[in-house]
Design an enzyme around this catalytic site. Sequence first.
Site, mmCIF file in Angstrom:
data_model
loop_
_atom_site.group_PDB
_atom_site.id
_atom_site.type_symbol
_atom_site.label_atom_id
_atom_site.label_comp_id
_atom_site.label_asym_id
_atom_site.label_seq_id
_atom_site.Cartn_x
_atom_site.Cartn_y
_atom_site.Cartn_z
ATOM 1 N N ASN A 1 68.849 10.078 -10.827
ATOM 2 C CA ASN A 1 67.638 10.720 -9.663
ATOM 3 C C ASN A 1 66.253 10.014 -10.454
ATOM 4 O O ASN A 1 65.581 10.572 -11.338
ATOM 5 C CB ASN A 1 67.672 12.026 -9.671
ATOM 6 N N ARG B 1 70.575 9.280 -6.246
ATOM 7 C CA ARG B 1 69.947 10.011 -5.382
ATOM 8 C C ARG B 1 68.917 8.998 -4.645
ATOM 9 O O ARG B 1 67.986 8.361 -5.327
ATOM 10 C CB ARG B 1 69.413 11.158 -5.814
ATOM 11 N N HIS C 1 67.118 17.738 1.704
ATOM 12 C CA HIS C 1 68.111 18.708 0.923
ATOM 13 C C HIS C 1 69.378 18.491 1.599
ATOM 14 O O HIS C 1 70.298 19.353 1.208
ATOM 15 C CB HIS C 1 67.412 20.073 0.799
ATOM 16 N N ARG D 1 53.588 23.671 0.210
ATOM 17 C CA ARG D 1 53.703 22.948 1.440
ATOM 18 C C ARG D 1 53.690 24.086 2.627
ATOM 19 O O ARG D 1 54.147 25.151 2.510
ATOM 20 C CB ARG D 1 54.904 22.346 1.454
ATOM 21 N N GLU E 1 73.778 19.076 -6.639
ATOM 22 C CA GLU E 1 73.626 17.934 -5.805
ATOM 23 C C GLU E 1 74.301 16.964 -6.656
ATOM 24 O O GLU E 1 74.641 15.805 -6.146
ATOM 25 C CB GLU E 1 72.048 17.555 -5.505
#
Length: 399
Positions: A7, A91, A180, A241, A384
Site C-alpha cells: 500500500n 492497493r 473503502h 472531514r 483489506e
Amino acid sequence: MKVLVLNCGSSSLKYQLFDMTDESVLAKGLVERIGIDGARIKHVKTDRDPVVTDVPIPNHKKAIQLVLDRLLDPSCGVISSLDELAAAGHRVVHGGDRFATSVRIDSQVLKGIEEVVPLAPLHNPANLTGIKAMVEVLPQLPQVAVFDTAFHQTMPPRAFVYGIPYHYYSENRIRRYGFHGTSHYFVAYRAAEMLGRPVESLKIVTCHLGNGSSITAVDGGRSVDTTLGFGTVPGVLMGTRCGDVDPLVVLSVMEAEGMDTKAMSHVLHKESGVFGISGVSSDLRDVEEAAAKGNERAQLALDMLVYHIRKYIGAYAAAMGGLDAIVFTAGIGENGVDIRDAVCRDLEFLGARFAPEKNKVRGKEQIISADDSRVAIMVIPTNEELVIARDTVKLVLTR
Ligand code: ADP
C-alpha cells in the site's frame, strides 16, 4: 504460495507478506518518510519484536529494495530466496468507472490507472510510483491492482448520478464513486459466513468508521449505495472531514473569506469533522474523554456522529427495502463501544434488538444483537490486505 501486499502512499509504504497456503501473515512493516529526512523502516516478523532501522530512503525503488532485504534477512526475514514470492498485490485508491474488479497489471492497466489520476490526484500517483518501482526491482513478478472504488461499481445510476446537469457526468465523469470498497466487501461477505446464510439473500448495512468513514448498502452481495462520493468528504462526520454539507455553504464561506479552492479544500478535508466541531482532536478517544469532562462541543461532535450513522442505517434500510444485518468495522467501528451503544439503542423498530452486554468487545468478531433479534448487529474487524492477497492469488492462478 507467498504474496506481498503493498500500500504505497506519497512518502510511505505499508507491506504484508502472506503465506496463502493458510492465509497467515509471515511479516509486515512500514516504510516512512520516503524522500524526506528521517526516513525509517519498521519491520515485524510475526510474533517477534519490531526491527526499526533509520536509513536514507530517497525513493520508492529504494524502499522496496529495503523491504525485500528485510524479508530475506537471516535474523528477521521470512524467505530465503526472492523466488519464493509468487506475486505482489497493490492497493490502488481510484479505479474510476474503468475498473470494476481487481486486475492483473500490464501496460494497459498502468495507462488506465494514469487516466484516473485527475480523480485522485494525491493517491493514484503514489500508488503508480509503488507499482513502477516494484516492476523495476522484480520485473518478472506478476502484479495485481485492487481498487478501493471497484466494489461500488455495481451501484445503479440513480445512486451515483448527482442532480446537476447530466453532461457533468457524461463528459466529465463527475459521479459518486465511493471508497473503502475492499473493506465493505470483506465485512459484508464475512457477515454472511458468520450468519451461515448466502450473501445473495442478505441486505446489509456496513459501517466502516475510522479516521475516514463510509456507510454502504450491500444488497445481495453488491454495493447499491455508499456515503462517500466523487471525493472523500461526504456522508457521516469524520476525523477531520466534514461529512454532508450543503454545497451552498461552501460557496458562501469561500466568498465571505475570499478563499480559493485549495484553501477551501483544506478546510473541508483537514479542519472539519470531529476535530472542527469539538476543537479538541480528530481522535475519537480524545473527544470522548473531553466530553466525559463536560466539554459541550466535544459532546456535540459525538452526538452528530451517532446521529449521522443512525440516519444512514435507516436510509439504506429503506433504500434496500429491508435489513438483515448491520456491521461495524475499522478503528471506531471495531473499538468504539460507546458509539456503537448510542447508535444501536432503540433500533427495534427496524427489527434490530441490541444486546448491550455483548457489546463490550474491541477488535474482534462478535454478534452484539440479542439472540432473537431479526436483524443481526455485528462487529467484524476488517482485513483489506487479505482481500488484496486473495484477489492476487486468484488472478495470478487463472492466467
Ligand atoms: P484510518 O481511517 O486512518 O485507517 P482507523 O480505522 O485506524 O483509521 O480508525 C481510527 C479511529 O479509531 C480514531 O478516531 C480512533 O480514536 C478510533 N479508535 C481506536 N481505538 C478506539 C477505542 N478504543 N475507542 C474509541 N475509538 C477508538
